[in-house]
Design an enzyme around this catalytic site. Structure first.
Site, PDB file in Angstrom:
ATOM      1  N   ASP A 169       0.837  -1.200   0.000  1.00  0.00           N
ATOM      2  CA  ASP A 169       0.000   0.000   0.000  1.00  0.00           C
ATOM      3  C   ASP A 169       0.874   1.254   0.000  1.00  0.00           C
ATOM      4  OD1 ASP A 169      -2.451   1.268  -0.038  1.00  0.00           O
ATOM      5  OD2 ASP A 169      -2.758   1.162   2.125  1.00  0.00           O
ATOM      6  N   HIS A 264      -4.637   3.287  -7.227  1.00  0.00           N
ATOM      7  CA  HIS A 264      -5.791   2.870  -6.435  1.00  0.00           C
ATOM      8  C   HIS A 264      -7.039   2.676  -7.303  1.00  0.00           C
ATOM      9  CE1 HIS A 264      -3.465   3.413  -2.773  1.00  0.00           C
ATOM     10  NE2 HIS A 264      -4.472   2.821  -2.146  1.00  0.00           N
ATOM     11  N   HIS A 267      -6.574  -0.753  -8.705  1.00  0.00           N
ATOM     12  CA  HIS A 267      -6.896  -1.685  -7.618  1.00  0.00           C
ATOM     13  C   HIS A 267      -8.404  -1.906  -7.543  1.00  0.00           C
ATOM     14  CE1 HIS A 267      -8.639  -2.133  -3.594  1.00  0.00           C
ATOM     15  NE2 HIS A 267      -7.683  -3.027  -3.390  1.00  0.00           N
ATOM     16  N   HIS A 281      -5.634  -5.719   0.390  1.00  0.00           N
ATOM     17  CA  HIS A 281      -5.621  -4.443  -0.329  1.00  0.00           C
ATOM     18  C   HIS A 281      -4.222  -4.093  -0.827  1.00  0.00           C
ATOM     19  CE1 HIS A 281      -6.499  -0.173  -1.120  1.00  0.00           C
ATOM     20  NE2 HIS A 281      -5.407   0.105  -0.443  1.00  0.00           N
TER      21      HIS A 281
END
Length: 379
Positions: A169, A264, A267, A281
Site C-alpha cells: 500500500d 488505487h 486496484h 488491499h
C-alpha cells in the site's frame, strides 16, 4: 490557490505503547467505548486491563459485529451514549478502525492499529459497507483521529503478511503523489469541503505532503527487507520501527495530502476479478503500481527498481500473484472500465486517460512482471 494538509493531532509509536492507552483516554475523561473484534481484544486483554487500572479509567467492550455498516454504526453510537463514553477507541484492523471513525464523527477518537497492513489509521475517511459486506459509500469527517497509538511489539507478533501488504500500500504513495502534482489535481485533504459538499473550493497538495511521499518510498527501499526478516522472527528492530512508521504515518499522510492517481483506481477495478478476493488491499495495490508505471511509460530503471523491491519482500508482481492465472483482453477492458469511472482517482494522471490504454497497461504489466519474476527469482 487553496492548499490543504491533514493529520492526526498526535501520533505515538513504540514497544509496549498500548500500556499508555489509559493516559490518552484520561485526557478526554474517565471512560471509553472499545470497538474491536473479539479476537483482537483477546490478544491484548492483559495490556487493556493493566492500562485501565494504572490510569483509573474504564474501557467498555462494544461487541463489535465485524462489519462497518450504517446499522452497526448507529447501534454503537447508542451504546456509547448508554455508557456515557468520553471517547471512542478503534483497535485492530481496517473494519474496526473505520467503524470507530464513523461512531466518533471526528471527535475524541483514539486509533490503535494492531497490524500495519494499510495506511488507514491516520486518515479522516472511512469505507462503509452493507451488513452483507458489499461496498456502500465513503465517509469523511471534519478531522483526523485525535490520537494514533501504535504498539510495535504487537505488530511484530502479527503475521508478516500484514506488514508486507502494508508495504504494498505504501509503495503507491510516491508514484500517485508525483502524478497528482504533475497534473495539479486536487487532494483528499480538502474533503469534506469541495466537490462532495460544495461548501468551499477543492484543495491542492502541499510541499510538506509531497516530501513525506518521497521519504515514504526511499524508506521502503532502505528498510523493507530487513523489516520483513525482523517480523518473520517477531523482533522489533530499527528497520521494523521505520517500516511501521512508513506504512501507517508516512503513507497515510502522503495519500490524503498529496493525492491518489491510477494505482488505487486500478486496484478498485481489479476487485471485479474473483481470484483477487482472497488477497489483501496492499497486495493488489502493489501490482497496480506496476500497471501505473507501465501506463505512464516510466523510466525502465524505476520500473526494475520497483520489481526488485517487490520480489525481495514477496509482494505481487503479476496477476497470478493475486489469484488471476490468466486474463483476456475483454476481462481487462472490464477492469479498466471500472477503474476509469468519472469518480475515480485515475483522472489525476497528467495525461488523458482511455479505457483501452488502461486495459493494455494492465495486460502489459502482467506480462512484464511474470517475465521479470521468472528471470530473477531464485529457483
Amino acid at each position: 490557490m487553496r492548499k490543504a494538509f491533514i493529520s492526526p493531532a498526535k501520533y505515538v509509536q513504540g514497544e509496549n505503547e498500548l500500556l499508555n492507552l489509559g493516559y490518552f483516554v484520561k485526557t478526554f475523561g474517565k471512560s471509553a467505548l472499545l470497538i474491536a473484534h473479539k479476537d483482537d481484544i483477546a490478544r491484548v486483554q492483559g495490556q487493556l486491563d493493566e492500562t485501565a487500572a494504572t490510569f483509573g479509567v474504564e474501557i467498555f467492550a462494544s461487541n463489535f459485529n465485524g462489519e462497518c455498516s450504517r446499522e452497526e454504526v448507529a447501534r454503537l453510537q447508542e451504546v456509547a451514549k448508554a455508557h456515557h463514553s468520553d471517547c471512542i477507541i478503534g483497535l485492530g484492523g481496517g473494519k474496526a478502525i473505520d467503524t470507530a471513525k464513523c461512531v466518533a464523527q471526528g471527535e475524541a477518537l483514539i486509533i490503535v492499529p494492531t497490524i500495519a497492513a494499510t495506511d488507514a489509521p491516520t486518515s479522516h475517511s472511512a469505507v462503509l459497507y452493507t451488513p452483507a459486506g458489499e461496498f456502500d459509500d465513503y465517509a469523511y469527517f471534519k478531522q483526523s483521529p485525535s490520537v494514533v497509538l501504535v504498539d510495535t511489539k504487537i505488530i511484530a507478533n502479527a503475521p508478516t503478511r500484514f506488514l508486507v501488504a502494508g508495504m504494498g500500500d505504501a509503495l503507491s504513495t510516491y508514484f500517485e503523489a508525483r502524478a497528482t502534482q504533475n497534473s495539479f489535481s486536487n487532494v483528499n485533504a480538502g474533503l469534506p469541503c469541495g466537490v462532495r459538499t460544495g461548501e468551499c473550493p477543492p484543495a491542492k497538495g502541499t510541499i510538506a505532503a509531497y516530501t513525506l511521499a518521497q521519504v515514504c518510498y526511499t524508506t521502503l527501499l532502505e528498510n523493507g527487507l530487513n523489516a520483513k526478516i525482523a517480523c518473520d522472527n517477531n523482533l522489533v528492530t530499527p528497520a521494523l520501527e521505520n517500516i511501521v512508521e512508513t506504512n501507517i504515518l508516512l503513507s497515510g499522510l502522503g495519500f490524503e495530502s498529496s493525492g491518489l492517481a491510477a494505482i488505487h483506481a486500478i486496484h478498485d477495478g481489479l476487485t471485479m476479478l474473483e481470484g483477487t478476493h482472497h488477497y489483501f488491499h496492499g497486495e493488489k495495490v502493489a501490482f497496480s503500481a506496476i500497471a501505473q508505471l507501465v501506463l505512464e511509460n516510466a523510466a525502465i530503471e524505476e520500473l526494475y527498481e520497483v520489481l526488485d523491491f517487490s520480489l525481495s519482500i514477496g509482494l505481487p508482481v503479476c496477476l497470478a500473484d493475486i489469484g488471476v492465472e490468466s486474463i483476456t483482453m475483454a476481462e481487462a477492458m472490464e477492469v479498466a472500465e471500472k477503474a476509469c469511472i468519472l469518480e475515480e482517482s485515475i483522472h489525476s494522471m497528467p495525461f488523458p486517460i482511455t479505457v483501452e490504454a488502461v486495459a493494455s497497461a494492465i495486460m502489459a504489466a502482467d506480462k512484464i512482471g511474470k517475465a521479470y519474476k521468472e528471470s530473477h527469482l531464485v529457483k
